[in-house]
Design a protein around this motif. Structure first.
Motif, PDB file in Angstrom:
ATOM      1  N   SER A  16       0.861  -1.180   0.000  1.00 29.08           N
ATOM      2  CA  SER A  16       0.000   0.000   0.000  1.00 29.08           C
ATOM      3  C   SER A  16       0.900   1.234   0.000  1.00 29.08           C
ATOM      4  O   SER A  16       2.081   1.172   0.348  1.00 29.08           O
ATOM      5  N   LEU A  17       0.354   2.366  -0.389  1.00 28.38           N
ATOM      6  CA  LEU A  17       1.145   3.590  -0.432  1.00 28.38           C
ATOM      7  C   LEU A  17       1.692   3.962   0.942  1.00 28.38           C
ATOM      8  O   LEU A  17       2.835   4.403   1.068  1.00 28.38           O
ATOM      9  N   SER A  18       0.884   3.781   1.975  1.00 25.64           N
ATOM     10  CA  SER A  18       1.338   4.118   3.322  1.00 25.64           C
ATOM     11  C   SER A  18       2.471   3.202   3.772  1.00 25.64           C
ATOM     12  O   SER A  18       3.437   3.656   4.407  1.00 25.64           O
ATOM     13  N   SER A  19       2.382   1.898   3.444  1.00 26.55           N
ATOM     14  CA  SER A  19       3.460   0.971   3.805  1.00 26.55           C
ATOM     15  C   SER A  19       4.726   1.284   3.024  1.00 26.55           C
ATOM     16  O   SER A  19       5.835   1.284   3.576  1.00 26.55           O
ATOM     17  N   PHE A  28       6.441   4.208   4.524  1.00 23.84           N
ATOM     18  CA  PHE A  28       7.146   3.877   5.764  1.00 23.84           C
ATOM     19  C   PHE A  28       8.502   3.252   5.467  1.00 23.84           C
ATOM     20  O   PHE A  28       9.536   3.674   6.022  1.00 23.84           O
ATOM     21  N   TYR A  29       8.526   2.223   4.608  1.00 24.25           N
ATOM     22  CA  TYR A  29       9.790   1.559   4.296  1.00 24.25           C
ATOM     23  C   TYR A  29      10.749   2.504   3.578  1.00 24.25           C
ATOM     24  O   TYR A  29      11.964   2.489   3.838  1.00 24.25           O
ATOM     25  N   ALA A  30      10.225   3.340   2.683  1.00 26.41           N
ATOM     26  CA  ALA A  30      11.074   4.316   1.995  1.00 26.41           C
ATOM     27  C   ALA A  30      11.682   5.296   2.985  1.00 26.41           C
ATOM     28  O   ALA A  30      12.856   5.676   2.864  1.00 26.41           O
ATOM     29  N   MET A  69       8.162  -0.715  -4.912  1.00 20.34           N
ATOM     30  CA  MET A  69       7.317  -0.915  -3.742  1.00 20.34           C
ATOM     31  C   MET A  69       5.873  -0.518  -4.026  1.00 20.34           C
ATOM     32  O   MET A  69       4.923  -1.179  -3.577  1.00 20.34           O
ATOM     33  N   VAL A  70       5.687   0.549  -4.812  1.00 24.99           N
ATOM     34  CA  VAL A  70       4.350   1.078  -5.071  1.00 24.99           C
ATOM     35  C   VAL A  70       3.648   0.346  -6.200  1.00 24.99           C
ATOM     36  O   VAL A  70       2.442   0.061  -6.128  1.00 24.99           O
ATOM     37  N   THR A 130       5.092   2.404  14.735  1.00 31.00           N
ATOM     38  CA  THR A 130       4.759   0.983  14.577  1.00 31.00           C
ATOM     39  C   THR A 130       4.799   0.606  13.104  1.00 31.00           C
ATOM     40  O   THR A 130       4.117   1.218  12.283  1.00 31.00           O
ATOM     41  N   PRO A 131       5.606  -0.384  12.715  1.00 27.61           N
ATOM     42  CA  PRO A 131       5.717  -0.776  11.301  1.00 27.61           C
ATOM     43  C   PRO A 131       4.408  -1.348  10.767  1.00 27.61           C
ATOM     44  O   PRO A 131       3.545  -1.797  11.536  1.00 27.61           O
ATOM     45  N   PRO A 132       4.237  -1.375   9.436  1.00 25.64           N
ATOM     46  CA  PRO A 132       3.028  -1.947   8.839  1.00 25.64           C
ATOM     47  C   PRO A 132       2.830  -3.424   9.191  1.00 25.64           C
ATOM     48  O   PRO A 132       1.705  -3.882   9.345  1.00 25.64           O
ATOM     49  N   GLU A 133       3.946  -4.162   9.317  1.00 27.32           N
ATOM     50  CA  GLU A 133       3.879  -5.579   9.660  1.00 27.32           C
ATOM     51  C   GLU A 133       4.971  -5.889  10.674  1.00 27.32           C
ATOM     52  O   GLU A 133       6.100  -5.431  10.545  1.00 27.32           O
ATOM     53  N   VAL A 134       4.622  -6.690  11.689  1.00 28.94           N
ATOM     54  CA  VAL A 134       5.579  -7.095  12.712  1.00 28.94           C
ATOM     55  C   VAL A 134       5.666  -8.615  12.681  1.00 28.94           C
ATOM     56  O   VAL A 134       4.807  -9.301  13.242  1.00 28.94           O
TER      57      VAL A 134
END
Length: 458
Positions: free
Chosen positions: A182-185, A188-190, A334-335, A416-420
């Motif tokens: 997703s754009l938000s994820s 975050f990683y970028a 990523m996008v 908080t990351p998108p996935e933990v």
């Protein structure tokens, strides 16, 4: 032991310091896997570099795995190798733990990268292994690997680092719908990769191998860059410069500046009451700290085909701008789930990088955030390195882009990351990297024939 799936999409629980996928790093030298005969192996105690001789990493002070491994001098005999989890051009990576540690303790797992010194010497790539070791000793950052220990075992050189149980972003991306975040994820990683690149460039290190396969995911969901054998060390001269009042428009997309002027303040995340100096309290909001290795130059042909910049693809000298180009490719993938210049062959990909204009899957963006993402990618993927976003003032300019509005990059590690992923236990067979008749690296499961390193017997 921990799981490794099959195919390129595997590795969700592996710390693959060198990616075991078809899209591999290239360099001016030949590519092959380090292997050796079992009869040559001897684990007699050799002079070692103890954990105490390594510099203390302050950001690891509360990390149990880091403190546990620094208690005493270590040799290979102190580790129990669980399985082979990755291999690359100059080394092989193993999942391991301290022999006296608890099997069920997630903090007892480490990644050990083993380099056959004789093999890399024959291939004339010893300098790459030494460069990676040199850089690892320099690093002290939440999004970069920490060198926990190093020692010699026979003709092998071993370095012990953190084990990342979340795999890499390439594998993680393939678990999502349409193979993209997703754009938000993606943002975050970028953002975390951007902060890591900023730190590297401040040290004068040009990464030169940014790609999702080299962006590992820790158990807490935050990222860690890996693989520094293709990196280049130079010098960065720190300076404080004026910033523009607004991020410049992109003529093609005509994006207006939406980033609040107050966000440009270097100390925006801190209260003025924390600073005793009146000069710091009155620090102007349009002043930026810049430390970018703009004078560094190299003519080496290194990188990954889909991620190399036009100046590298055309055989010209290159500098710090190559990292900002690859950062643009990284965000695009990523996008949108693919890279923008990939062709049916490596040669076609390089031609596209040099000649093909940048395009996006759809004519218009679906949201304001995607519009900002396209604008950022367009600035980063400028084929002229002198006009490329980040080439002059590095992350200081990139961080001001509207795509990152609303993110406190100084405290991104607290988000908080998108996935933990955590640390998971698994049961399937590991992957091994093999080569086809054309010398191209590919993935293979243990059911296929593969070259076995002598370390695999232990």
């Amino acid at each position: 032991m921990l799981e490794s799936g099959s195919g390129r999409d595997s590795g969700m629980s592996l710390e693959t310091v060198n990616s075991t996928t078809q899209r591999t790093s290239m360099s001016s030298g030949s590519e092959s896997i380090c292997s050796t005969s079992f009869s040559r192996l001897s684990f007699d105690l050799l002079p070692i570099s103890s954990p105490e001789s390594l510099s203390i990493k302050p950001h690891r002070s509360s990390d149990f795995a880091y403190t546990a491994i620094r208690k005493s001098s270590l040799t290979f005999r102190d580790f129990h190798l669980l399985r082979r989890i990755g291999s690359g051009d100059i080394g092989t990576v193993y999942l391991c733990r301290l022999r006296d540690s608890d099997d069920d303790d997630p903090a007892s797992y480490y990644a050990m990268k083993v380099v056959d010194k004789d093999a890399v010497a024959i291939k004339k790539k010893s300098h790459r292994a030494e460069m990676e070791r040199k850089i690892l000793k320099m690093l002290d950052h939440p999004f970069l690997p920490s060198l926990y220990a190093e020692f010699e075992a026979s003709h092998f050189s071993c370095i012990v680092m953190e084990f990342c149980s979340g795999g890499d972003l390439h594998s993680l991306r393939h678990r999502h719908h349409r193979n993209r975040f997703s754009l938000s994820s993606a943002r975050f990683y970028a953002a975390e990769v951007l902060v890591a690149l900023e730190y590297l460039h401040m040290l004068g290190i040009i990464y030169r191998d940014l790609k999702p396969e080299n962006v590992l995911v820790r158990s807490d969901g935050h990222i860690m860059l890996s693989d520094f054998d293709l990196s280049m060390c130079s010098h960065a001269i720190p300076s404080v410069e004026s910033s523009p009042d607004c991020f410049p428009k992109d003529e093609a997309l005509d994006v207006s500046c939406t980033r609040p002027h107050s966000n440009l303040t270097p100390f925006a995340c801190l209260s003025k009451r924390l600073f005793r100096s009146r000069k710091v309290q009155t620090f102007q909001s349009n002043r930026l700290f810049v430390a970018e290795p703009v004078e560094a130059r190299s003519c080496s042909f290194v990188g990954t085909h889909e991620y190399v910049s036009p100046e590298v693809a055309s055989g010209k000298s290159h500098g710090n701008a190559v990292d900002w180009w690859s950062f643009g490719i990284f965000i695009y993938e990523m996008v949108y789930g693919r890279t923008p210049f990939a062709g049916p062959s490596n040669e076609a990909t390089l031609r596209n990088i040099i000649k093909k204009p940048l395009s996006f899957p759809t004519a218009t963006p679906s949201s304001t955030l995607e519009m900002h993402a396209r604008n950022l990618v367009s600035g980063l993927l400028n084929k002229d390195p002198n006009r490329r976003l980040g080439s002059k003032r590095g992350a200081a300019d990139v961080k001001m882009h509207p795509f990152f509005v609303g993110l406190n990059l100084a405290l991104i590690r607290m988000v908080t990351p998108p996935e933990v992923p955590g640390l998971r236990r698994h049961k399937t067979t590991p992957l091994f990297t093999v080569k086809d008749n054309n010398g191209k690296r590919s993935c293979s499961s243990s059911r296929q024939q593969h070259t076995t390193s002598s370390f695999d017997y232990f």
